[in-house]
Scaffold this active site. Sequence first.
Site, mmCIF file in Angstrom:
data_model
loop_
_atom_site.group_PDB
_atom_site.id
_atom_site.type_symbol
_atom_site.label_atom_id
_atom_site.label_comp_id
_atom_site.label_asym_id
_atom_site.label_seq_id
_atom_site.Cartn_x
_atom_site.Cartn_y
_atom_site.Cartn_z
ATOM 1 N N ASP A 116 0.956 -1.473 -0.084
ATOM 2 C CA ASP A 116 -0.392 0.007 0.185
ATOM 3 C C ASP A 116 0.376 1.023 -0.403
ATOM 4 O O ASP A 116 2.126 0.767 1.007
ATOM 5 C CB ASP A 116 -0.794 0.065 1.457
ATOM 6 C CG ASP A 116 -2.690 -0.867 1.137
ATOM 7 O OD1 ASP A 116 -2.401 -1.258 0.213
ATOM 8 O OD2 ASP A 116 -2.572 -1.373 2.282
ATOM 9 N N PRO A 122 10.694 3.626 5.436
ATOM 10 C CA PRO A 122 12.345 3.194 4.905
ATOM 11 C C PRO A 122 12.344 1.626 5.874
ATOM 12 O O PRO A 122 11.455 1.743 6.766
ATOM 13 C CB PRO A 122 12.657 4.142 6.251
ATOM 14 C CG PRO A 122 11.799 4.340 7.032
ATOM 15 C CD PRO A 122 10.247 4.986 6.159
ATOM 16 N N ASP A 307 -3.546 0.618 11.813
ATOM 17 C CA ASP A 307 -5.041 0.223 10.968
ATOM 18 C C ASP A 307 -6.317 0.308 11.448
ATOM 19 O O ASP A 307 -6.962 0.097 10.492
ATOM 20 C CB ASP A 307 -4.750 -1.655 10.829
ATOM 21 C CG ASP A 307 -3.135 -1.975 10.311
ATOM 22 O OD1 ASP A 307 -2.359 -0.542 9.530
ATOM 23 O OD2 ASP A 307 -2.756 -2.733 10.207
#
Length: 428
Positions: A116, A122, A307
Amino acid sequence: MAKIIVRGGKRLHGEVTIGGAKNSTVALIPAAILADTPVKFDTVPQILDVKNLQLILNAMNVQSTFANGNLDIDPTHITESDLPSGAIKSLRASYYFMGALLGRFNRATVTFPGGDNLGRRPIDQHIKGFEALGATVTESNDIIHIDATEHGLIGARIALDTVSVGATINIILAAVRAKGQTVIENAAREPEIIDIATFLNNMGANVRGAGTDTIRIAGVPSLKARNTHTVIPDRIEAGTYMSMAAAFGDGVTIKNVIPEHLESYTSKLIEMGVNLDIGEDTIHVYKSDDLKPVNIKTMPYPGFATDLQQPITPLLLMASGESSINDTIYPKRVKHVAELRRMGGDIDSDKPGHIRVNHSPRLVGTDVEAAEIRAGAALIIAAIMAEGKTIINDADHILRGYDRIQNKLTTLGADITIEGIDLINLMP
């Protein structure tokens, strides 16, 4: 690309059983290649990410079969080979093959992972961990090369600069067969990390402290599966169904949950005025009225999960006042905002990570796009609440993370269909 079509206005009722955790599964499958025996999992979610991980396994001559939530993996004939870049780039969690291959062969070559688009994520903490264990890491043409073949992996003390679930798991996978002891400080504490450690320990690994901020791994020479590993329930899926049940339900029982994994989430629902009956492994969500606005700040576990900020957003539209969200984990996770506005939601984001949500009593179905998994979940909830028909485009993202969503929502009374994808092949 798949489309999900929802004809809204049908209130939800009944019960739904939560599947295995996606965020565990996508790490457990790469972890399986560390074993010197075949491996068995059950309650594996039937999602697109599992199919893509199977493609990666197949490229390494690792056979796997998946049916009815049961996944068998045989890594005993594994070979080092180029991994399919399409499957690697389809999901972020493919980076767990870095740690798993490094633990298995003392080297790994992997295309930079995809997944996504949530902004810059990173992998510097992963690389820091691999290098501390004695590996050399180089990158060229979007391909990462990790090599520790000269001296092998040697245990080390690794202090993560930031709390990272991915880095914590990847270092565990690399260190579990290394020589000596590895200590991870400032480790992530998510339940999925405990699940990975439990799986590895049951095969003979020595991982201690999972679920705390200091994890100790004593390397072992071999891992052998002795029993079937049951994947923990998906707390994000559970939270998603709780949000839709509170927003547009007439009483929904959510089964196969671990309530302790959802405490920061359920506390916000209770603060809003949602009436919950929390059992040992079930949560019943009563019909909710007179909801109050709340302020949400996402944090590493055990804080409010990033989430779940998108799945709770449609519920916030029902509250009588202004709610706010501050996503400190992924500030660019606001792609659902414009789509909810198209449906009539009074919602905006004036700066990265900050979302303002006002009472929006009437949503109207329209064409929207699911930019990623959790944004898509928010749109499904809004579509169920909305008047008329909503077409959710790019729905492959949703199917990457939600187990048998059409079947489950239909059972709850929603009018939902999926077009443009072979569901029979997806869900054997």
